[in-house]
Design an enzyme around this catalytic site. Structure first.
Site, PDB file in Angstrom:
ATOM      1  N   GLY A 154       8.234   1.435 -14.610  1.00 54.53           N
ATOM      2  CA  GLY A 154       8.966   0.215 -14.930  1.00 54.53           C
ATOM      3  C   GLY A 154       8.085  -1.018 -14.889  1.00 54.53           C
ATOM      4  CG  ASP A 155       6.221  -2.164 -11.329  1.00 54.89           C
ATOM      5  OD1 ASP A 155       7.260  -2.839 -11.359  1.00 54.89           O
ATOM      6  OD2 ASP A 155       5.832  -1.549 -10.318  1.00 54.89           O
ATOM      7  CG  ASN A 204      15.767   1.171 -12.217  1.00 56.18           C
ATOM      8  OD1 ASN A 204      16.869   0.892 -11.724  1.00 56.18           O
ATOM      9  ND2 ASN A 204      14.771   1.602 -11.473  1.00 56.18           N
ATOM     10  N   GLY A 233      14.463   6.249 -22.267  1.00 56.97           N
ATOM     11  CA  GLY A 233      13.977   5.054 -22.966  1.00 56.97           C
ATOM     12  C   GLY A 233      14.517   3.782 -22.356  1.00 56.97           C
ATOM     13  CG  MET A 284      -1.853   1.215   1.259  1.00 57.16           C
ATOM     14  SD  MET A 284      -3.005   1.295  -0.143  1.00 57.16           S
ATOM     15  CE  MET A 284      -4.177   0.023   0.344  1.00 57.16           C
ATOM     16  CG  ASP A 285       2.718   2.667  -3.406  1.00 52.63           C
ATOM     17  OD1 ASP A 285       3.542   2.010  -2.740  1.00 52.63           O
ATOM     18  OD2 ASP A 285       2.613   2.575  -4.642  1.00 52.63           O
TER      19      ASP A 285
END
Length: 333
Positions: free
Chosen positions: A265-266, A190, A238, A15-16
């Site tokens: 990224g997800d 990343n 990119g 939970m963010d």
């Protein structure tokens, strides 16, 4: 006709708790923030929901606590049509929580995230024993590093034995398990994760990232055991596809405004998997993933920012991206 892909995601629920400010405080400082909100997140559920919103049939493996955060995250996954019947609830532990500080200026947004794993660390290999015989039903297995390594390793070994491709998103950065790397067909760190996991400096200069630095990082990952495709995501620059003898950089899809890079990224990794599962070439799937992630960064939050197939389709048509065969996406509608 291409069939709808079936994807297994083993990963986290977090939970963010998101605080937005014009600048991040230094040591001992307090700043006045602009806004606060909560949103379900975590790399596992983010990737599962994105795959589902793009039209895949998705099953998730993970663990939440016996609290309101856990129930809300399960409800969010169900609402996205993610199968959560194999997600465990640990009543003795709190659900995972992410403290997100979002620094927003006129032209950019940067996030700083602290994750308290909570119930995500409760998952054990014995809890996923059912997958030993069932894993061959899936077209792709997606893993990240927010659940115990021994669980990821066991799933990856079963997938490899069954001939099921494995996507490993090695995030957050940590010591990489060689046996797990050997099972991964695709690896998507990343630039910060690739640098931390290899010791190779990766920093963007005036002309972007150095191909030599990217190639060096990829070479170290292969020396550690990576045998699959190494795709390093580079944020606004990119991504880079690091082949054994060359590095191919793919520019990001630019949007008028970057609101929040959380979950970009997800979103990228999930869309890449969906594209590969419906028969796109790697180049086509990367283009599809870049357009999907571009929509994500233009919105606030993690799961609330993840686009539907219709939205990605519309952006592909608007930008005239002939590289992605829209006919391949028909199976997802």
């Amino acid at each position: 006709m291409v069939k709808k892909p079936t994807i297994l995601v083993a990963g986290s629920f977090v939970m963010d708790l998101i605080a937005t400010a014009s600048r991040a405080p230094g040591a001992g400082q307090t700043v006045i923030g602009r806004a606060f909100h909560m949103a379900p997140g975590g790399k596992g559920i983010n990737q599962a929901v994105q795959c589902a919103r793009l039209g895949a049939d998705v099953t998730m493996v993970g663990c939440v606590g016996g609290d309101l955060f856990g129930q809300r995250m399960l409800d969010t996954a169900r609402d996205a049509r993610v199968n959560v019947e194999h997600v465990l609830v640990d009543p003795q532990t709190s659900s995972g929580v992410g403290h997100v500080l979002l620094e927003v200026t006129e032209n950019s947004a940067q996030n700083r995230i602290t994750v308290i794993p909570g119930a995500n660390r409760s998952l054990k290999p014995a809890d996923i024993a059912w997958l030993q015989t069932e894993i061959r039903r899936y077209d792709m297995v997606m893993l990240q590093m927010e659940i115990p390594t021994e669980v990821n390793r066991q799933i990856a070994l079963w997938a490899k034995a069954a001939g099921v491709p494995v996507m490993l998103n090695p995030a957050p950065a940590g010591e990489l398990d060689g046996e797990l790397l050997d099972c991964a067909d695709y690896l998507t760190p990343n630039e910060q994760e690739a640098a931390a996991e290899t010791g190779c400096p990766l920093a963007a200069g005036p002309d972007g990232f150095s191909r030599e630095d990217l190639a060096a990082a990829a070479a170290v990952l292969r020396a550690k055991g990576a045998r699959g495709s190494v795709i390093i995501t580079l944020g606004a620059q990119g991504c880079a596809v690091a082949e054994p003898d060359s590095v191919r950089q793919i520019p990001a899809v630019q949007m008028p405004r970057v609101a929040d890079p959380t979950a970009a990224g997800d979103s990228f990794t999930a869309a890449l998997c969906v594209g590969l599962c419906v028969g796109m070439t790697q180049a086509q799937a990367l283009c599809f993933a870049s357009h999907t992630a571009a929509i994500t960064v233009s919105r606030m939050g993690a799961i609330p920012s993840l686009p539907s197939l219709a939205e990605v389709w519309e952006l592909l048509e608007q930008r005239g991206c002939g590289e992605v065969p829209l006919s391949a996406l028909d199976a997802l509608r």
